[in-house]
Scaffold this motif. Structure first.
Motif, PDB file in Angstrom:
ATOM      1  N   GLU A  73       0.857  -1.181   0.000  1.00 37.22           N
ATOM      2  CA  GLU A  73       0.000   0.000   0.000  1.00 37.22           C
ATOM      3  C   GLU A  73       0.890   1.226   0.000  1.00 37.22           C
ATOM      4  O   GLU A  73       2.005   1.193   0.473  1.00 37.22           O
ATOM      5  CB  GLU A  73      -0.918  -0.016   1.216  1.00 37.22           C
ATOM      6  CG  GLU A  73      -1.922  -1.143   1.184  1.00 37.22           C
ATOM      7  CD  GLU A  73      -2.933  -1.034   2.308  1.00 37.22           C
ATOM      8  OE1 GLU A  73      -3.125   0.070   2.842  1.00 37.22           O
ATOM      9  OE2 GLU A  73      -3.514  -2.072   2.640  1.00 37.22           O
ATOM     10  N   SER A  75       1.451   5.446  -1.899  1.00 37.55           N
ATOM     11  CA  SER A  75       1.223   6.301  -3.058  1.00 37.55           C
ATOM     12  C   SER A  75       2.374   6.161  -4.027  1.00 37.55           C
ATOM     13  O   SER A  75       3.468   5.756  -3.661  1.00 37.55           O
ATOM     14  CB  SER A  75       1.055   7.752  -2.615  1.00 37.55           C
ATOM     15  OG  SER A  75       2.232   8.188  -1.963  1.00 37.55           O
ATOM     16  N   PRO A  82      -3.704   5.246 -11.311  1.00 31.87           N
ATOM     17  CA  PRO A  82      -4.615   5.624 -10.227  1.00 31.87           C
ATOM     18  C   PRO A  82      -4.614   4.569  -9.111  1.00 31.87           C
ATOM     19  O   PRO A  82      -4.225   3.418  -9.332  1.00 31.87           O
ATOM     20  CB  PRO A  82      -5.977   5.693 -10.919  1.00 31.87           C
ATOM     21  CG  PRO A  82      -5.849   4.851 -12.143  1.00 31.87           C
ATOM     22  CD  PRO A  82      -4.408   4.913 -12.546  1.00 31.87           C
ATOM     23  N   ASN A  83      -5.060   4.975  -7.941  1.00 31.03           N
ATOM     24  CA  ASN A  83      -5.080   4.070  -6.786  1.00 31.03           C
ATOM     25  C   ASN A  83      -5.937   2.828  -7.011  1.00 31.03           C
ATOM     26  O   ASN A  83      -5.698   1.798  -6.396  1.00 31.03           O
ATOM     27  CB  ASN A  83      -5.563   4.799  -5.531  1.00 31.03           C
ATOM     28  CG  ASN A  83      -4.547   5.800  -5.034  1.00 31.03           C
ATOM     29  OD1 ASN A  83      -3.371   5.732  -5.377  1.00 31.03           O
ATOM     30  ND2 ASN A  83      -5.005   6.741  -4.234  1.00 31.03           N
ATOM     31  N   ASP A  84      -6.933   2.912  -7.895  1.00 34.00           N
ATOM     32  CA  ASP A  84      -7.812   1.767  -8.131  1.00 34.00           C
ATOM     33  C   ASP A  84      -7.352   0.891  -9.302  1.00 34.00           C
ATOM     34  O   ASP A  84      -8.048  -0.052  -9.681  1.00 34.00           O
ATOM     35  CB  ASP A  84      -9.254   2.228  -8.336  1.00 34.00           C
ATOM     36  CG  ASP A  84      -9.437   3.123  -9.553  1.00 34.00           C
ATOM     37  OD1 ASP A  84      -8.431   3.579 -10.149  1.00 34.00           O
ATOM     38  OD2 ASP A  84     -10.605   3.381  -9.920  1.00 34.00           O
ATOM     39  N   HIS A  85      -6.180   1.168  -9.859  1.00 32.67           N
ATOM     40  CA  HIS A  85      -5.638   0.328 -10.947  1.00 32.67           C
ATOM     41  C   HIS A  85      -5.308  -1.047 -10.381  1.00 32.67           C
ATOM     42  O   HIS A  85      -4.785  -1.163  -9.272  1.00 32.67           O
ATOM     43  CB  HIS A  85      -4.383   0.982 -11.535  1.00 32.67           C
ATOM     44  CG  HIS A  85      -3.902   0.327 -12.783  1.00 32.67           C
ATOM     45  ND1 HIS A  85      -3.142  -0.830 -12.781  1.00 32.67           N
ATOM     46  CD2 HIS A  85      -4.085   0.653 -14.086  1.00 32.67           C
ATOM     47  CE1 HIS A  85      -2.872  -1.175 -14.022  1.00 32.67           C
ATOM     48  NE2 HIS A  85      -3.433  -0.295 -14.830  1.00 32.67           N
ATOM     49  N   PHE A  86      -5.599  -2.113 -11.143  1.00 32.94           N
ATOM     50  CA  PHE A  86      -5.404  -3.472 -10.634  1.00 32.94           C
ATOM     51  C   PHE A  86      -3.971  -3.740 -10.184  1.00 32.94           C
ATOM     52  O   PHE A  86      -3.732  -4.552  -9.292  1.00 32.94           O
ATOM     53  CB  PHE A  86      -5.825  -4.521 -11.682  1.00 32.94           C
ATOM     54  CG  PHE A  86      -4.759  -4.831 -12.702  1.00 32.94           C
ATOM     55  CD1 PHE A  86      -3.867  -5.875 -12.486  1.00 32.94           C
ATOM     56  CD2 PHE A  86      -4.638  -4.092 -13.866  1.00 32.94           C
ATOM     57  CE1 PHE A  86      -2.876  -6.176 -13.407  1.00 32.94           C
ATOM     58  CE2 PHE A  86      -3.659  -4.382 -14.795  1.00 32.94           C
ATOM     59  CZ  PHE A  86      -2.775  -5.425 -14.574  1.00 32.94           C
ATOM     60  N   HIS A  88      -1.779  -1.366  -9.015  1.00 32.96           N
ATOM     61  CA  HIS A  88      -1.236  -0.274  -8.200  1.00 32.96           C
ATOM     62  C   HIS A  88      -0.339  -0.796  -7.075  1.00 32.96           C
ATOM     63  O   HIS A  88       0.799  -0.360  -6.919  1.00 32.96           O
ATOM     64  CB  HIS A  88      -2.366   0.576  -7.627  1.00 32.96           C
ATOM     65  CG  HIS A  88      -1.886   1.736  -6.820  1.00 32.96           C
ATOM     66  ND1 HIS A  88      -1.625   1.648  -5.463  1.00 32.96           N
ATOM     67  CD2 HIS A  88      -1.590   3.007  -7.180  1.00 32.96           C
ATOM     68  CE1 HIS A  88      -1.209   2.815  -5.029  1.00 32.96           C
ATOM     69  NE2 HIS A  88      -1.174   3.661  -6.045  1.00 32.96           N
TER      70      HIS A  88
END
Length: 124
Positions: A73, A75, A82-86, A88
């Motif tokens: 987890e 940034s 984006p944070n919701d990209h599979f 990430h």
């Protein structure tokens, strides 16, 4: 060590058709082996895309999973993930490990196909 060798062989069989393998060890066999370790999944049609290209995001997920690591987890400094990209969490982990640096312009280009040179750089 045997597992890592098997996984690396499978990765290279999926990335390039220039590898020579015995008739009993096909791309499908390699895909099944990678799926058994939870490294790749079947597509929406329930099949492996063994003749397709691998995206940069897919390659990162494959490598992180092949190392037996979980996604992290945090940034990213990449403006196009984006944070919701599979992938990430996998990209975060690979960045933490120094496996990748991005494209040099603040992007990662997750949906571009990984080149042979990029894949080798990530693996080595």
């Amino acid at each position: 060590m045997k597992r890592i060798s098997c996984i690396l062989l499978s990765v290279f069989l999926l990335l390039t058709s220039m590898c020579t393998a015995s008739a009993s060890y096909t791309k499908e066999t390699a895909a099944e082996e990678l799926a058994r370790y939870g490294i790749i999944d079947k597509n929406a049609l329930g099949a492996f895309s063994v003749d397709g290209s691998v995206t940069r995001a897919g390659m990162v997920k494959l490598l992180v999973c092949a190392m037996g690591l979980a996604p992290a987890e945090g940034s990213l400094g990449f403006t196009d993930v984006p944070n919701d990209h599979f992938a990430h969490g996998y990209i975060v982990k690979a960045t933490e490990l120094g496996i990748l640096n991005g494209m040099g312009d603040g992007t990662f280009a997750p949906e571009e196909f990984v080149t042979y040179a990029q894949a080798i750089k990530m693996v080595v």
